[in-house]
Design an enzyme around this catalytic site. Structure first.
Site, PDB file in Angstrom:
ATOM      1  N   GLU A  24       0.829  -1.098   0.107  1.00 38.77           N
ATOM      2  CA  GLU A  24      -0.043  -0.079   0.024  1.00 38.77           C
ATOM      3  C   GLU A  24       0.737   1.438   0.007  1.00 38.77           C
ATOM      4  O   GLU A  24       1.988   1.222   0.683  1.00 38.77           O
ATOM      5  CB  GLU A  24      -0.895   0.090   1.174  1.00 38.77           C
ATOM      6  CG  GLU A  24      -1.578   1.185   1.241  1.00 38.77           C
ATOM      7  CD  GLU A  24      -2.774   1.475   2.276  1.00 38.77           C
ATOM      8  OE1 GLU A  24      -3.640   0.693   2.481  1.00 38.77           O
ATOM      9  OE2 GLU A  24      -2.324   2.157   3.365  1.00 38.77           O
ATOM     10  N   ALA A  58     -10.986  10.391   2.139  1.00 37.94           N
ATOM     11  CA  ALA A  58     -12.253  10.029   2.316  1.00 37.94           C
ATOM     12  C   ALA A  58     -12.915  11.584   1.765  1.00 37.94           C
ATOM     13  O   ALA A  58     -12.102  12.531   1.889  1.00 37.94           O
ATOM     14  CB  ALA A  58     -12.802  10.033   4.058  1.00 37.94           C
ATOM     15  N   HIS A  84      -7.633   2.652  -4.397  1.00 33.52           N
ATOM     16  CA  HIS A  84      -8.950   2.797  -3.217  1.00 33.52           C
ATOM     17  C   HIS A  84      -9.687   3.903  -3.835  1.00 33.52           C
ATOM     18  O   HIS A  84      -9.284   5.010  -4.476  1.00 33.52           O
ATOM     19  CB  HIS A  84      -7.981   3.190  -2.263  1.00 33.52           C
ATOM     20  CG  HIS A  84      -7.095   2.193  -1.486  1.00 33.52           C
ATOM     21  ND1 HIS A  84      -7.127   2.303  -0.218  1.00 33.52           N
ATOM     22  CD2 HIS A  84      -6.360   1.397  -1.947  1.00 33.52           C
ATOM     23  CE1 HIS A  84      -5.845   1.340   0.174  1.00 33.52           C
ATOM     24  NE2 HIS A  84      -5.602   0.804  -0.960  1.00 33.52           N
ATOM     25  N   ARG A 114     -15.831   2.701   2.130  1.00 32.10           N
ATOM     26  CA  ARG A 114     -16.680   3.688   2.589  1.00 32.10           C
ATOM     27  C   ARG A 114     -15.876   5.147   2.776  1.00 32.10           C
ATOM     28  O   ARG A 114     -16.084   6.128   2.581  1.00 32.10           O
ATOM     29  CB  ARG A 114     -17.706   3.568   3.758  1.00 32.10           C
ATOM     30  CG  ARG A 114     -18.553   4.686   3.962  1.00 32.10           C
ATOM     31  CD  ARG A 114     -19.123   4.532   5.390  1.00 32.10           C
ATOM     32  NE  ARG A 114     -18.189   4.408   6.362  1.00 32.10           N
ATOM     33  CZ  ARG A 114     -18.237   4.494   7.849  1.00 32.10           C
ATOM     34  NH1 ARG A 114     -19.470   4.023   8.332  1.00 32.10           N
ATOM     35  NH2 ARG A 114     -17.278   4.681   8.631  1.00 32.10           N
ATOM     36  N   GLY A 115     -14.805   4.756   3.526  1.00 30.07           N
ATOM     37  CA  GLY A 115     -13.917   6.039   4.004  1.00 30.07           C
ATOM     38  C   GLY A 115     -14.358   6.496   5.313  1.00 30.07           C
ATOM     39  O   GLY A 115     -15.353   5.913   5.904  1.00 30.07           O
ATOM     40  N   ASP A 116     -13.742   6.833   6.168  1.00 23.96           N
ATOM     41  CA  ASP A 116     -13.901   7.432   7.335  1.00 23.96           C
ATOM     42  C   ASP A 116     -14.869   8.557   7.490  1.00 23.96           C
ATOM     43  O   ASP A 116     -14.789   9.420   6.774  1.00 23.96           O
ATOM     44  CB  ASP A 116     -12.541   7.621   8.475  1.00 23.96           C
ATOM     45  CG  ASP A 116     -11.959   6.351   8.719  1.00 23.96           C
ATOM     46  OD1 ASP A 116     -12.734   5.270   8.975  1.00 23.96           O
ATOM     47  OD2 ASP A 116     -10.626   6.237   8.656  1.00 23.96           O
ATOM     48  N   ALA A 132     -19.901   0.931   1.579  1.00 26.47           N
ATOM     49  CA  ALA A 132     -18.972   0.654   0.659  1.00 26.47           C
ATOM     50  C   ALA A 132     -19.757  -0.497  -0.481  1.00 26.47           C
ATOM     51  O   ALA A 132     -19.435  -0.321  -1.422  1.00 26.47           O
ATOM     52  CB  ALA A 132     -17.933  -0.345   1.287  1.00 26.47           C
ATOM     53  N   TYR A 162     -12.096  -7.035   8.502  1.00 25.98           N
ATOM     54  CA  TYR A 162     -11.906  -6.612   9.870  1.00 25.98           C
ATOM     55  C   TYR A 162     -11.527  -7.759  10.676  1.00 25.98           C
ATOM     56  O   TYR A 162     -12.644  -8.378  11.099  1.00 25.98           O
ATOM     57  CB  TYR A 162     -13.052  -5.584  10.477  1.00 25.98           C
ATOM     58  CG  TYR A 162     -12.847  -4.276   9.731  1.00 25.98           C
ATOM     59  CD1 TYR A 162     -12.173  -3.133   9.752  1.00 25.98           C
ATOM     60  CD2 TYR A 162     -13.910  -4.150   8.583  1.00 25.98           C
ATOM     61  CE1 TYR A 162     -11.946  -2.170   9.044  1.00 25.98           C
ATOM     62  CE2 TYR A 162     -13.816  -3.139   7.616  1.00 25.98           C
ATOM     63  CZ  TYR A 162     -13.071  -1.809   8.140  1.00 25.98           C
ATOM     64  OH  TYR A 162     -13.050  -1.050   7.166  1.00 25.98           O
ATOM     65  N   HIS A 166     -15.041  -3.511  13.614  1.00 16.83           N
ATOM     66  CA  HIS A 166     -15.028  -2.180  13.084  1.00 16.83           C
ATOM     67  C   HIS A 166     -15.516  -1.229  14.195  1.00 16.83           C
ATOM     68  O   HIS A 166     -16.423  -1.491  14.813  1.00 16.83           O
ATOM     69  CB  HIS A 166     -15.936  -2.044  11.759  1.00 16.83           C
ATOM     70  CG  HIS A 166     -15.816  -0.618  11.333  1.00 16.83           C
ATOM     71  ND1 HIS A 166     -16.697   0.358  11.615  1.00 16.83           N
ATOM     72  CD2 HIS A 166     -14.626  -0.231  10.472  1.00 16.83           C
ATOM     73  CE1 HIS A 166     -16.380   1.430  10.837  1.00 16.83           C
ATOM     74  NE2 HIS A 166     -15.095   1.167   9.915  1.00 16.83           N
TER      75      HIS A 166
HETATM   76  P1  FAD Z   1     -18.274  -0.410   5.131  1.00 19.49           P
HETATM   77  O1  FAD Z   1     -18.268  -1.870   4.753  1.00 19.49           O
HETATM   78  O2  FAD Z   1     -19.535   0.531   4.598  1.00 19.49           O
HETATM   79  O3  FAD Z   1     -18.663  -0.476   6.571  1.00 19.49           O
HETATM   80  C1  FAD Z   1     -18.680   0.845   7.302  1.00 19.49           C
HETATM   81  C2  FAD Z   1     -19.598   0.629   8.888  1.00 19.49           C
HETATM   82  O4  FAD Z   1     -21.054   0.441   8.525  1.00 19.49           O
HETATM   83  C3  FAD Z   1     -19.168  -0.550   9.562  1.00 19.49           C
HETATM   84  O5  FAD Z   1     -19.368  -0.532  10.967  1.00 19.49           O
HETATM   85  C4  FAD Z   1     -20.213  -1.611   8.999  1.00 19.49           C
HETATM   86  O6  FAD Z   1     -20.248  -2.567  10.024  1.00 19.49           O
HETATM   87  C5  FAD Z   1     -21.385  -0.739   8.585  1.00 19.49           C
HETATM   88  N1  FAD Z   1     -22.293  -1.232   7.504  1.00 19.49           N
HETATM   89  C6  FAD Z   1     -21.927  -1.634   6.322  1.00 19.49           C
HETATM   90  N2  FAD Z   1     -22.660  -2.048   5.639  1.00 19.49           N
HETATM   91  C7  FAD Z   1     -24.110  -1.866   6.333  1.00 19.49           C
HETATM   92  C8  FAD Z   1     -25.496  -2.065   6.179  1.00 19.49           C
HETATM   93  N3  FAD Z   1     -25.861  -2.593   5.030  1.00 19.49           N
HETATM   94  N4  FAD Z   1     -26.348  -2.066   7.306  1.00 19.49           N
HETATM   95  C9  FAD Z   1     -25.497  -1.850   8.338  1.00 19.49           C
HETATM   96  N5  FAD Z   1     -24.420  -1.312   8.538  1.00 19.49           N
HETATM   97  C10 FAD Z   1     -23.442  -1.554   7.676  1.00 19.49           C
HETATM   98  N6  FAD Z   1     -10.266   4.910   4.265  1.00 19.49           N
HETATM   99  C11 FAD Z   1      -9.974   5.996   3.540  1.00 19.49           C
HETATM  100  O7  FAD Z   1     -10.528   7.065   3.751  1.00 19.49           O
HETATM  101  N7  FAD Z   1      -9.046   5.856   2.342  1.00 19.49           N
HETATM  102  C12 FAD Z   1      -8.440   4.907   2.168  1.00 19.49           C
HETATM  103  O8  FAD Z   1      -7.730   4.619   1.060  1.00 19.49           O
HETATM  104  C13 FAD Z   1      -8.535   3.705   2.789  1.00 19.49           C
HETATM  105  N8  FAD Z   1      -8.195   2.620   2.542  1.00 19.49           N
HETATM  106  C14 FAD Z   1      -8.432   1.220   3.353  1.00 19.49           C
HETATM  107  C15 FAD Z   1      -7.729   0.093   3.168  1.00 19.49           C
HETATM  108  C16 FAD Z   1      -8.028  -0.992   3.786  1.00 19.49           C
HETATM  109  C17 FAD Z   1      -7.506  -2.427   3.304  1.00 19.49           C
HETATM  110  C18 FAD Z   1      -8.706  -0.981   4.866  1.00 19.49           C
HETATM  111  C19 FAD Z   1      -9.050  -2.145   5.862  1.00 19.49           C
HETATM  112  C20 FAD Z   1      -9.325   0.116   5.323  1.00 19.49           C
HETATM  113  C21 FAD Z   1      -9.191   1.412   4.521  1.00 19.49           C
HETATM  114  N9  FAD Z   1      -9.755   2.557   4.981  1.00 19.49           N
HETATM  115  C22 FAD Z   1      -9.530   3.714   3.916  1.00 19.49           C
HETATM  116  C23 FAD Z   1     -10.348   2.890   6.043  1.00 19.49           C
HETATM  117  C24 FAD Z   1     -12.107   2.594   5.884  1.00 19.49           C
HETATM  118  O9  FAD Z   1     -12.454   3.750   5.029  1.00 19.49           O
HETATM  119  C25 FAD Z   1     -12.677   2.628   7.349  1.00 19.49           C
HETATM  120  O10 FAD Z   1     -12.418   1.435   8.107  1.00 19.49           O
HETATM  121  C26 FAD Z   1     -14.185   2.982   7.150  1.00 19.49           C
HETATM  122  O11 FAD Z   1     -14.289   3.295   8.488  1.00 19.49           O
HETATM  123  C27 FAD Z   1     -15.086   1.503   6.832  1.00 19.49           C
HETATM  124  O12 FAD Z   1     -14.863   1.434   5.459  1.00 19.49           O
HETATM  125  P2  FAD Z   1     -15.833   0.290   4.795  1.00 19.49           P
HETATM  126  O13 FAD Z   1     -15.256  -0.146   3.339  1.00 19.49           O
HETATM  127  O14 FAD Z   1     -15.275  -1.035   5.705  1.00 19.49           O
HETATM  128  O15 FAD Z   1     -17.166   0.534   5.067  1.00 19.49           O
END
Ligand code: FAD
Length: 320
Positions: A24, A58, A84, A114-116, A132, A162, A166
């Site tokens: 990465e 994000a 990403h 999704r992003g933070d 996401a 995770y 998360h």
């Molecule tokens: P999601 O899968 O959407 O989950 C987010 C939250 O919503 C979780 O708590 C999940 O349980 C909940 N959720 C999801 N879907 C549902 C649903 N249908 N109903 C109810 N709850 C739901 N961040 C950046 O900003 N830029 C990057 O480049 C970046 N790269 C990353 C690379 C990796 C390998 C990892 C592991 C993380 C990265 N992140 C990055 C961080 C990531 O954006 C955060 O962890 C963010 O908080 C969650 O992203 P996610 O894609 O897992 O979201």
């Protein structure tokens, strides 16, 4: 029972696949950082990774530098970028535009995230995507529309997974349900958040497989050679750093000692993950090559490498 097919009995097809290797990188924030990054890129390139992922702020905060870095990787190196992409705060129209732009530059792999969420909580942007999973579906929609341009090929879509809960999720079981939903929406593979205990990765694999997740789940490991970075990571990712690693890094009295401690801990973690069934290793580099290369040297992954590669332990071992 039907006899085994030609495919089942073909000797070359029963080989196990080589272990995948990826890194990465993040887009540089200054010209000086860009210079260091390009030294890192050239060093990492010699190890012939399967792909390098490029992070994305994000809400698209660093969109231009991310796209520029991806473009240069495609034009000036042999590396395959995995872009990403985050969806928080962006509408489907905006995101479809970015996806199209990435595909136009030659990107064929997207890590859909999704992003933070913004720290201040902020008002949600009307019409912005929420999860996401929505972004995966959008990528698949754009892909479908561009099917002819892609020669009816596919974009590889990865997602986050995770090993520890998360921070916003009610439970680890919920995280696995979300991962399964992302698979159903079209995710091809997952890369994990950092973790510090091998059993956390092994448990995630067990829970995910039991729930019906079949996609590869690649462990993301980070060479931790700095106490400050370890603490910061704990805050940012909501992952509790291993106290014994913090203690050992805290007690070390030179950068070299810290490098050895961090590299050895990462090698042990990666080896344990491989033992648990990991199909590859994704190294979070912090745009630095020294610790990543040391980890790689000590891991000696069974990988196929072209003869031109200057730095590959597996190849060297085969030769020697
Ligand atoms: P999601 O899968 O959407 O989950 C987010 C939250 O919503 C979780 O708590 C999940 O349980 C909940 N959720 C999801 N879907 C549902 C649903 N249908 N109903 C109810 N709850 C739901 N961040 C950046 O900003 N830029 C990057 O480049 C970046 N790269 C990353 C690379 C990796 C390998 C990892 C592991 C993380 C990265 N992140 C990055 C961080 C990531 O954006 C955060 O962890 C963010 O908080 C969650 O992203 P996610 O894609 O897992 O979201």
């Amino acid at each position: 029972m039907s006899p085994p097919s030609l495919i089942d009995t073909h000797p070359n097809l029963s080989d196990t696949a080589p272990v995948a290797l990826s890194y990465e990188l993040f887009p540089p924030r200054s010209p000086a950082a860009a210079e260091t990054l390009w030294t890192t890129i050239r060093e990492l390139e010699t190890t012939e990774p399967d792909y390098v992922s490029v992070t994305y702020g994000a809400s698209g905060s660093n969109r231009d530098t991310a796209v520029e870095l991806i473009n240069r990787l495609l034009l000036e190196t042999t590396l395959r970028p995995l872009a990403h992409l985050t969806c928080v705060g962006n509408t489907p129209q905006e995101l479809a535009g970015i996806i199209g732009e990435l595909l136009d530059t030659g990107v064929r792999g997207i890590l859909a995230l999704r992003g933070d969420l913004p720290k201040d909580g902020g008002e949600p942007v009307p019409g912005a995507l929420r999860y996401a999973q929505d972004l995966i579906e959008l990528v698949r929609r754009v892909e479908q529309r561009r099917s002819a341009l892609l020669c009816a090929g596919k974009i590889a879509v990865g997602v986050a997974a995770y090993p520890t809960r998360h921070p916003e999720s009610p439970s680890e079981a919920h995280d696995v349900e979300v991962l399964l939903a992302k698979q159903r929406s079209g995710a091809d593979f997952a890369i994990t958040q950092v973790f510090f205990r091998a059993e956390q990765y092994a448990d995630l694999l067990t829970r995910a497989r039991r729930a019906g997740v079949t996609i590869p789940i690649i462990p993301g490991v980070m060479p931790l050679t700095s106490l400050r970075r370890l603490k910061r990571l704990g805050e940012l990712a909501g992952v509790e750093p291993a106290p014994e690693l913090m203690e050992r890094l805290g007690a070390a009295d030179s950068d070299l000692d810290r490098l050895h401690i961090g590299v050895n801990a990462t090698v042990d973690l990666a080896n344990a993950a491989l033992e648990a069934g990991a199909p590859g290793i994704h190294l979070y580099t912090f745009n630095e090559h020294q610790s990543a290369l040391e980890v790689l040297d000590k891991l000696a992954l069974p990988r196929r490498i072209h003869a031109s590669s200057g730095r590959n332990i597996a190849a060297r071992q085969l030769a020697g």
